[in-house]
Design a protein around this motif. Structure first.
Motif, mmCIF file in Angstrom:
data_model
loop_
_atom_site.group_PDB
_atom_site.id
_atom_site.type_symbol
_atom_site.label_atom_id
_atom_site.label_comp_id
_atom_site.label_asym_id
_atom_site.label_seq_id
_atom_site.Cartn_x
_atom_site.Cartn_y
_atom_site.Cartn_z
ATOM 1 N N ASN A 118 0.659 -1.024 -0.210
ATOM 2 C CA ASN A 118 -0.042 -0.041 -0.174
ATOM 3 C C ASN A 118 0.719 1.350 0.055
ATOM 4 O O ASN A 118 2.196 1.173 0.083
ATOM 5 C CB ASN A 118 -0.938 -0.158 1.379
ATOM 6 N N GLU A 119 0.346 2.396 -0.104
ATOM 7 C CA GLU A 119 1.012 3.732 -0.391
ATOM 8 C C GLU A 119 1.702 3.982 0.885
ATOM 9 O O GLU A 119 3.003 4.458 0.601
ATOM 10 C CB GLU A 119 0.185 4.888 -0.515
ATOM 11 N N GLU A 120 1.308 3.614 2.082
ATOM 12 C CA GLU A 120 2.091 4.013 3.336
ATOM 13 C C GLU A 120 3.516 3.057 3.216
ATOM 14 O O GLU A 120 4.489 3.585 3.584
ATOM 15 C CB GLU A 120 1.320 3.620 4.565
ATOM 16 N N GLN A 121 3.397 1.737 2.983
ATOM 17 C CA GLN A 121 4.511 0.910 2.902
ATOM 18 C C GLN A 121 5.355 1.387 1.826
ATOM 19 O O GLN A 121 6.512 1.165 1.926
ATOM 20 C CB GLN A 121 4.032 -0.559 2.576
ATOM 21 N N GLN A 122 4.767 1.518 0.601
ATOM 22 C CA GLN A 122 5.620 2.376 -0.357
ATOM 23 C C GLN A 122 6.684 3.290 -0.042
ATOM 24 O O GLN A 122 7.749 3.382 -0.385
ATOM 25 C CB GLN A 122 4.953 2.442 -1.727
ATOM 26 N N LYS A 123 6.038 4.162 0.503
ATOM 27 C CA LYS A 123 6.741 5.265 1.339
ATOM 28 C C LYS A 123 7.875 4.964 1.991
ATOM 29 O O LYS A 123 8.934 5.645 1.866
ATOM 30 C CB LYS A 123 5.639 6.453 1.881
ATOM 31 N N LYS A 124 7.504 4.400 3.220
ATOM 32 C CA LYS A 124 8.618 3.808 3.998
ATOM 33 C C LYS A 124 9.616 3.027 3.274
ATOM 34 O O LYS A 124 10.860 3.186 3.579
ATOM 35 C CB LYS A 124 7.992 2.854 5.234
ATOM 36 N N LEU A 125 9.465 2.096 2.171
ATOM 37 C CA LEU A 125 10.282 1.426 1.647
ATOM 38 C C LEU A 125 11.300 2.215 0.794
ATOM 39 O O LEU A 125 12.357 1.889 0.726
ATOM 40 C CB LEU A 125 9.530 0.469 0.573
ATOM 41 N N LEU A 126 10.535 3.238 0.258
ATOM 42 C CA LEU A 126 11.728 4.234 -0.533
ATOM 43 C C LEU A 126 12.393 4.981 0.247
ATOM 44 O O LEU A 126 13.639 5.317 -0.066
ATOM 45 C CB LEU A 126 10.596 5.111 -1.564
ATOM 46 N N GLN A 127 12.142 5.104 1.395
ATOM 47 C CA GLN A 127 12.809 6.049 2.307
ATOM 48 C C GLN A 127 14.113 5.112 3.096
ATOM 49 O O GLN A 127 15.194 5.701 3.358
ATOM 50 C CB GLN A 127 12.208 6.623 3.566
ATOM 51 N N LYS A 128 13.779 3.883 3.423
ATOM 52 C CA LYS A 128 14.772 3.146 3.898
ATOM 53 C C LYS A 128 15.357 1.765 3.158
ATOM 54 O O LYS A 128 16.221 2.011 2.485
ATOM 55 C CB LYS A 128 13.933 2.336 5.090
ATOM 56 N N ILE A 181 1.930 2.341 -11.333
ATOM 57 C CA ILE A 181 3.194 3.058 -11.388
ATOM 58 C C ILE A 181 4.220 2.901 -10.665
ATOM 59 O O ILE A 181 5.243 2.515 -10.911
ATOM 60 C CB ILE A 181 2.972 4.719 -11.241
ATOM 61 N N TRP A 182 3.983 2.425 -9.402
ATOM 62 C CA TRP A 182 4.951 1.826 -8.241
ATOM 63 C C TRP A 182 5.580 0.468 -8.708
ATOM 64 O O TRP A 182 6.778 0.510 -8.804
ATOM 65 C CB TRP A 182 4.097 1.634 -6.941
ATOM 66 N N GLN A 183 4.439 -0.368 -9.452
ATOM 67 C CA GLN A 183 5.232 -1.395 -9.916
ATOM 68 C C GLN A 183 6.178 -1.350 -11.275
ATOM 69 O O GLN A 183 7.226 -1.979 -11.288
ATOM 70 C CB GLN A 183 3.796 -2.406 -10.437
ATOM 71 N N LYS A 184 5.729 -0.447 -11.973
ATOM 72 C CA LYS A 184 6.314 0.006 -13.098
ATOM 73 C C LYS A 184 7.738 0.600 -12.832
ATOM 74 O O LYS A 184 8.841 0.152 -13.472
ATOM 75 C CB LYS A 184 5.561 1.215 -13.875
#
Lengths: 446, 446
Positions: free
Chosen positions: B280-290, B318-321
């Motif tokens: 989900n978006e929250e997870q995507q955000k944290k993943l990109l930061q860490k 877009i995230w998957q791409k």
């Protein structure tokens, strides 16, 4: 000769670490003479410093391990011209302290300019023995070196002060943590006025205390078991749960030791439901051969009501009758009305029945080691009723579920997050050793 | 000057123990300059023996930790009149070996009657560099002291023999186990011709790798974490399961080190079901930061079929791409048809994709450290695919159930009795250290 030290306000630190080779069982190579890679805590080729003689005095103090309980096992050496001219170790309860033993048959001429080493400061009060501090008066002793302060408030700092007043007192705390560890039940009893409780178990790397098949096998190796037997000898009593007894039929005695004092500890079995009374014949036979063997004292901790039921039963079997009348077996319970948790119940039982226990043991009960199973150990950990843990870890995995700590008890820890648990339980690894293939950790409270 | 030693038939023992203060990460006080109670493995006040200089050479060899992979990190010192006149450590893959570095800018006059110390015997074959053994010819060197035999069959014993033939070769195996441990991935690779696999985890005394609330907290203390970061730097790659990633969002980089080579390991994530794609978006955000932070290479190990499904999906986000097109992220899988167990599947993936990995890493993959979670670690243990375990034990209890080893995997160990497990799995505690409040065990196979 007067040493300028402050003897005031010296707190006995509750958190400390031991030098390599030392454990709460003393200097390991004393138990394992062939132990590789363990050197003395100092260079013994550099001759005969105070540290050297204190180390030798420590070894002397290990001679009467457990015999001296509840007194500390103190060592004393008298050294003259770099030779030991006399030595002593505390005798059994009510008998002579180390200094008095070392001073026997030593003439005033011998003592002249000698150096006396003692692991603990001399007592200054009249107890079951006259004060040791008197021994040093009006002698021409060169110096008295004390290795550790006594935790007993009646003695603490006064023994060393009396020596300083004589102009011969010195302290050298090179091995003071090790001396404290060697006499840890005495130190805890003096500081907290309570029964000393040790927990001991062996586990696999994944925390199993036994395998799930209940096929009985030692988890730890030979050296670990030797050390565990040494601890059995050192503590006054050992306790296991009835589940462990009926599964393993342990002898609970002392074996595999070179340095054996023939001082078996009191065997205690926690059996609240009185399962011992309903054993089948096969179990009875094994019990009589092993755990209940003749010549050793056994105390069963049972529930009051269940015990009364058995005692008053009209259909009492010969086995039950023999158990009740065997004067080597005592059944004790807690008479109070409060509902208590397991560890609390056991401690109250022991406190209430201390005269019976004194009768069996021949001296006051100072220390007990809980050896299993996992339920009994978990109770003492969860209720925070212990002073030290001796944990042996063997380098393999078992992958079971049944014999892990906390696996079948009320899970009060599950209410905590890691952060809370870390703050609640301030433990400290005070000693570590590799024993054969196993790792030993000795953990105390901060 | 010819030393009469047998260089034939010297087996490299697979089971060994390290001197106090040494671990598979080298000499601990190098990482922790304030570490108390750890003294050098010899009395350094006794001046300048071969042992003293070998210890200094060992410290030199720690300078290029991980930079030299897959070559061993060797040290070389040239000593004259009790002064170090030159030193060297193996450079990065394809570049100079330690001896060649130490010999640069050293004149024939300087070398005359000097003593050369090397942790590993010099190579004798033409590889990416000319043979180091040539360096010693036609010089007036006093002696060359070698600390350990090379496990590479092309070199083993021949480097030292060439020095003996020159009349200057000596061996001193005072630190040979420690040198072996420091270069353990190299030794295992040479002896077994396989990827080196380390397992690393921190656990409570009752074997929990995290608390059941999943509230993320460090189990181990600061010193343990520093050591773990040092290991991350030392190994070529680190791997965690996607469950750990989505629970903790670990950075998987190197922090808290004084001796930092700025050599982050390759990050590998085991994600067979491609959970990364359905964040989900929250997870995507944290993943990109860490975990997926820019500038670091990431390899995802996925199942072939599931990966194809994502790649061919028409409703790709877009995230998957971005994930698929991000040239810092590579997805790899095993193309074979066999059904494999987890660890086996991962190893086959890595073997099949070694050219992609070489491309990301800049050199061949020699070693990988598996850091969790408990399922992934359990797979490697159960399938017996590992060479070392680094286990940190913190002195407290957690009492949980969810994060124990083997708690959610096929319990093949349950088929064994303890006796069988002990015989099947011959592990050995090769190093032990107290790191702050924690106990570190390093366990290898016999």
């Amino acid at each position: 000769m007067l040493t300028n030290i402050s003897t005031k306000g010296r707190q006995l630190k509750m958190s400390f670490s031991l030098k390599k080779g030392f454990t709460f069982g003393g200097w390991l190579p004393h138990l394992f003479p062939n132990m590789e890679n363990i050197y003395p805590p100092l260079d013994t080729t550099i001759s005969h410093s105070d540290e050297y003689w204190l180390f030798r005095t420590f070894l002397e103090s290990m001679k009467n391990a457990s015999i001296s309980n509840p007194n500390p096992s103190v060592g004393c050496l008298i050294v003259k011209n770099n030779n030991i001219i006399s030595s002593g170790c505390t005798e059994s309860w009510g008998n002579r302290h180390a200094e008095r033993v070392a001073f026997q048959n030593i003439s005033a001429e011998d003592l002249k300019n000698s150096s006396v080493y003692i692991t603990l400061e001399p007592c200054t009060h009249q107890g079951r023995q006259p004060p040791c501090s008197e021994l040093f008066k009006n002698k021409d002793i060169g110096k008295v070196v004390v290795g550790c302060i006594d935790p007993n408030p009646v003695v603490s700092n006064q023994g060393i002060q009396s020596l300083i007043n004589l102009g011969i007192g010195q302290t050298n705390f090179f091995l003071s943590n090790e001396i404290k560890a060697w006499n840890y039940p005495f130190f805890i009893q003096q500081q907290k006025n309570k029964l000393f409780i040790a927990l001991k178990w062996a586990q696999s790397l994944d925390g199993c205390l036994a395998d799930d098949n209940d096929g009985w096998q030692w988890i730890s190796g030979e050296q670990s078991r030797t050390y565990a037997h040494w601890l059995r000898q050192k503590y006054d009593a050992i306790m296991v749960g009835i589940g462990t007894v009926l599964n393993d039929f342990p002898s609970l005695d002392i074996r595999n030791l070179n340095h054996i004092n023939q001082r078996n500890p009191l065997k205690m079995i926690y059996d609240p439901e009185g399962k011992i009374f309903s054993c089948n014949e096969e179990q009875q036979k094994k019990l009589l051969q092993k755990t209940l063997q003749k010549g050793s004292h056994k105390i069963f901790i049972v529930d009051k009501n269940i015990f009364e039921k058995f005692r008053n039963s009209k259909q009492i079997s010969i086995w039950q009758k023999n158990l009740l009348e065997n004067n080597e077996i005592e059944f004790i319970n807690y008479q109070g009305e409060n509902k208590l948790n397991t560890a609390e119940y056991i401690i109250e039982c022991l406190n209430e029945n201390n005269s019976k226990i004194l009768n069996f043991l021949g001296r006051p009960l100072q220390s007990i080691m809980i050896e299993g199973g996992h339920r009994l150990l978990s109770s003492f950990i969860q209720e925070n009723h212990f002073d030290i843990m001796h944990i042996f870890t063997a380098p393999f995995f078992l992958g079971g579920e049944k014999h892990k700590l906390f696996s079948k008890v009320k899970r009060s820890y599950q209410d905590y997050s890691i952060k809370e648990v870390k703050n609640e339980t301030r433990y400290h690894i005070a000693a570590q050793a590799l024993l054969g293939e196993d790792n030993l950790l000795e953990i105390i409270k901060k």
